[in-house]
Design a protein around this motif. Structure first.
Motif, PDB file in Angstrom:
ATOM      1  N   UNK A  19      74.370 165.108  56.355  1.00 48.11           N
ATOM      2  CA  UNK A  19      73.237 164.582  55.595  1.00 48.11           C
ATOM      3  C   UNK A  19      73.424 164.694  54.085  1.00 48.11           C
ATOM      4  N   UNK A  20      74.548 165.188  53.638  1.00 46.79           N
ATOM      5  CA  UNK A  20      74.812 165.321  52.207  1.00 46.79           C
ATOM      6  C   UNK A  20      76.206 164.765  51.918  1.00 46.79           C
ATOM      7  N   UNK A  21      76.282 163.706  51.102  1.00 42.91           N
ATOM      8  CA  UNK A  21      77.585 163.073  50.845  1.00 42.91           C
ATOM      9  C   UNK A  21      78.638 164.030  50.300  1.00 42.91           C
ATOM     10  N   UNK A  22      78.284 164.917  49.385  1.00 44.27           N
ATOM     11  CA  UNK A  22      79.268 165.841  48.799  1.00 44.27           C
ATOM     12  C   UNK A  22      79.813 166.777  49.868  1.00 44.27           C
ATOM     13  N   UNK A  23      78.964 167.217  50.801  1.00 43.71           N
ATOM     14  CA  UNK A  23      79.440 168.089  51.873  1.00 43.71           C
ATOM     15  C   UNK A  23      80.475 167.373  52.731  1.00 43.71           C
ATOM     16  N   UNK A  85      79.442 174.859  54.262  1.00 43.54           N
ATOM     17  CA  UNK A  85      79.793 174.022  53.117  1.00 43.54           C
ATOM     18  C   UNK A  85      78.598 174.109  52.179  1.00 43.54           C
ATOM     19  N   UNK A  86      78.850 174.553  50.955  1.00 39.03           N
ATOM     20  CA  UNK A  86      77.774 174.753  49.988  1.00 39.03           C
ATOM     21  C   UNK A  86      78.099 173.923  48.753  1.00 39.03           C
ATOM     22  N   UNK A  87      77.122 173.147  48.296  1.00 37.01           N
ATOM     23  CA  UNK A  87      77.334 172.327  47.103  1.00 37.01           C
ATOM     24  C   UNK A  87      76.191 172.562  46.120  1.00 37.01           C
ATOM     25  N   UNK A  88      76.543 172.520  44.837  1.00 39.09           N
ATOM     26  CA  UNK A  88      75.535 172.635  43.778  1.00 39.09           C
ATOM     27  C   UNK A  88      76.123 172.020  42.511  1.00 39.09           C
ATOM     28  N   UNK A  89      75.551 170.905  42.093  1.00 35.01           N
ATOM     29  CA  UNK A  89      76.061 170.238  40.899  1.00 35.01           C
ATOM     30  C   UNK A  89      77.503 169.838  41.072  1.00 35.01           C
ATOM     31  N   UNK A  90      78.333 170.233  40.124  1.00 34.48           N
ATOM     32  CA  UNK A  90      79.752 169.867  40.221  1.00 34.48           C
ATOM     33  C   UNK A  90      80.596 170.952  40.898  1.00 34.48           C
ATOM     34  N   UNK A  91      79.941 171.928  41.517  1.00 35.17           N
ATOM     35  CA  UNK A  91      80.636 173.016  42.201  1.00 35.17           C
ATOM     36  C   UNK A  91      80.353 172.974  43.698  1.00 35.17           C
ATOM     37  N   UNK A  92      81.311 173.434  44.488  1.00 38.09           N
ATOM     38  CA  UNK A  92      81.134 173.459  45.936  1.00 38.09           C
ATOM     39  C   UNK A  92      82.083 174.488  46.535  1.00 38.09           C
ATOM     40  N   UNK A  93      81.759 174.923  47.738  1.00 39.84           N
ATOM     41  CA  UNK A  93      82.667 175.814  48.458  1.00 39.84           C
ATOM     42  C   UNK A  93      82.618 175.488  49.940  1.00 39.84           C
ATOM     43  N   UNK A  94      83.708 175.801  50.596  1.00 39.83           N
ATOM     44  CA  UNK A  94      83.819 175.592  52.035  1.00 39.83           C
ATOM     45  C   UNK A  94      84.573 176.792  52.596  1.00 39.83           C
TER      46      UNK A  94
END
Length: 131
Positions: A19-23, A85-94
């Motif tokens: 449900x989240x494109x960046x993820x 998978x965590x996204x926030x602004x221009x940062x993300x982690x998996x």
């Protein structure tokens, strides 16, 4: 070249990542790197991407260097299980666990920086933690 592995990798992902494109980009890019999918790296990776392997204290600079490194990988992955998978602004982690065909397991966490917070932002940096 799609990948240099003889069998398909099993993928286990948490519900709700679609449900989240960046993820989804994070998942696709991680799979692309692990299975040497050149087209995915070209689509999502910035030309000046920098990848840090913190355990090995190794750095790969540039998309072409990353692609060259991937061409030399021959470890066959049996399963990729993604925990979060965590996204926030221009940062993300998996993070999750990679299981190789010989049964060896590696827990991982990759921290990504994108060129921008926009959906069109490309992967600019990856800090990779492996244990």
């Amino acid at each position: 070249m799609m990948d240099n592995h003889s069998k398909e990798m099993k993928l286990i992902i948490p519900k709700g990542c679609d449900n989240a494109p960046r993820k989804q980009i994070m998942i696709d890019f991680t799979i692309g790197v692990l299975t040497s999918q050149r087209s995915v790296i070209l689509d999502y990776g910035h030309e000046d991407i920098v990848c840090h392997d913190l355990k090995e204290q190794n750095e790969t600079a540039g998309r072409d260097s990353l692609l060259d490194d991937l061409d030399n990988e021959d470890d066959e992955i049996d399963t990729l299980e993604i925990y979060q998978v965590i996204t926030h602004g221009k940062f993300a982690s998996i993070n999750g666990v990679i299981t190789y065909s010989d049964g060896f397991k590696v827990d991982f966490c990759d921290v990504y920086t994108f060129t921008s917070a926009a959906k069109s932002g490309r992967v600019k940096e990856i800090k990779s933690y492996r244990i």
